[in-house]
Design a protein around this motif. Sequence first.
Motif, short mmCIF file in Angstrom:
data_model
loop_
_atom_site.label_atom_id
_atom_site.label_comp_id
_atom_site.label_asym_id
_atom_site.label_seq_id
_atom_site.Cartn_x
_atom_site.Cartn_y
_atom_site.Cartn_z
N ASP A 1 28.60 6.52 -30.55
CA ASP A 1 29.37 6.71 -29.33
C ASP A 1 28.53 6.26 -28.14
OD1 ASP A 1 30.38 8.01 -26.89
OD2 ASP A 1 31.79 9.00 -28.25
N PRO A 2 29.01 5.27 -27.35
CA PRO A 2 28.18 4.76 -26.23
C PRO A 2 27.94 5.78 -25.14
CG PRO A 2 30.42 3.87 -26.14
CD PRO A 2 30.31 4.60 -27.44
N HIS A 3 28.76 6.82 -25.08
CA HIS A 3 28.62 7.83 -24.02
C HIS A 3 27.71 8.98 -24.44
CE1 HIS A 3 31.74 5.67 -21.91
NE2 HIS A 3 32.56 5.80 -22.95
N THR A 4 27.83 9.41 -25.71
CA THR A 4 27.07 10.57 -26.16
C THR A 4 25.87 10.21 -27.02
OG1 THR A 4 28.37 10.86 -28.19
CG2 THR A 4 29.23 11.88 -26.17
N GLY A 5 25.88 8.99 -27.58
CA GLY A 5 24.82 8.61 -28.49
C GLY A 5 24.96 9.22 -29.87
#
Length: 434
Positions: A356-360
């Motif tokens: 996920d690019p936002h949460t990693g």
Amino acid sequence: MTVADVRAALALARPHHALVTLRRMADAAEQGGSETLAEWLELLERAVGALAGPTFAAAVRSVRQAPDDAAALERLGRRLISEGWPQIAVTLLGRAHRIDPLDPRVLAALVSALAADGQHARACAVLRDAPAPGVWGLGRRGVLARHALLSGDLDAARHCMPSLLASTDPAHQELALEIGGMLARADAVARVSPLDDHDLRGWHFVVTGGLLLHRSPDDEPGMNGRYAFVHDRSADCLEGLCRAAAVLAALHRPVDRILAPADRASAILARAAALRLDCPVVDWPAGDIAAPGLIVAYSADELASDARRAVHDHRPGQVLHCHAASWTREPPFAPDLVTRLHQYYRAPWDGHSGVDPHTGEPVHVPPDAADLATLAARIAEAPRDPPDADLDALLALADAARAVAADAAAGALRDRGTRRRAWCGSPVPSQRFE
């Protein structure tokens, strides 16, 4: 990689991973003495039994019980080749050849295993060094010529041609035709292609008669134009289709119909080709198997059995374009046009694991369930990169290919005959990640 790694993989029910590890340990196991070899064979028996069943496991057990029986080693080696594990077969057949260097069946099997693994220079060395030069007679010289050419030694291949051409044996004549075709293609492209150990596209044409449309960029270290893993984008699929159209125009082979194999990936790509090239698409090989047109397949390795049978032979007006083909496992045939060579790939619509690019956090991306028309339109409408110098080099090679006539001709210009073999490996090396 250690025995403990193999045992751990087997305990976790991961026999394929165990087999990959055993493959990397094969040479050391064979050279490490009888106890080391026995342990390696015991683990091999367990791995292949889990993957291919008890009959195959029994074949390994027979070798474990008699590791100096050249005939048993040869039988197991051939079985391993047929199952797609030539690297392990090379170790066992090399042992068999050292035990009985005069057995022509062992020698032939060892050369076959080396060829299936892309080790053509080593196959040449084995043939040159083998005792009893009369074994195979002239046929052995022809096989040596083939592997010399596949390892980049054009002069050695030319040296063998006069005696092959003079023979009345049909098998020798067939070898002469195959090797002579490769040499003719090499001569035709010599002015536009260096045929050195970086010229993947040139050697691909020489060996198969096929045209490689895309090379991996120079910042892929050690790959020399091939790929290890590719996660395809719609734009990559479009690039392959546009390059295929440009090459066919250079070869004076107009496209007025797209033939679509039934597997989902090919059906999507074929419909994208029809949209991009503004021509009709028909399902194939349903209906008229000999219908002229451009056969558009996604993967040379994953065609359905009916399509694989249908592309076995060239037919008037048909050209086969495959977007992707393996280079570490020999494809079933050489496509006339292939966009790229890979070890592993993922299509644009395949499910996969990601981040996920936002949460990693790790996430699973499900397969794209959109219909064929929607996915095809995404390809046809994808943004294109501007043309580059590599396209000019590709078209120059295609233009040179027009000079090769008759049975040696480029695959896209053949209207009869069996499709050529897509040999694993070539004079151009690439790193393997298996």
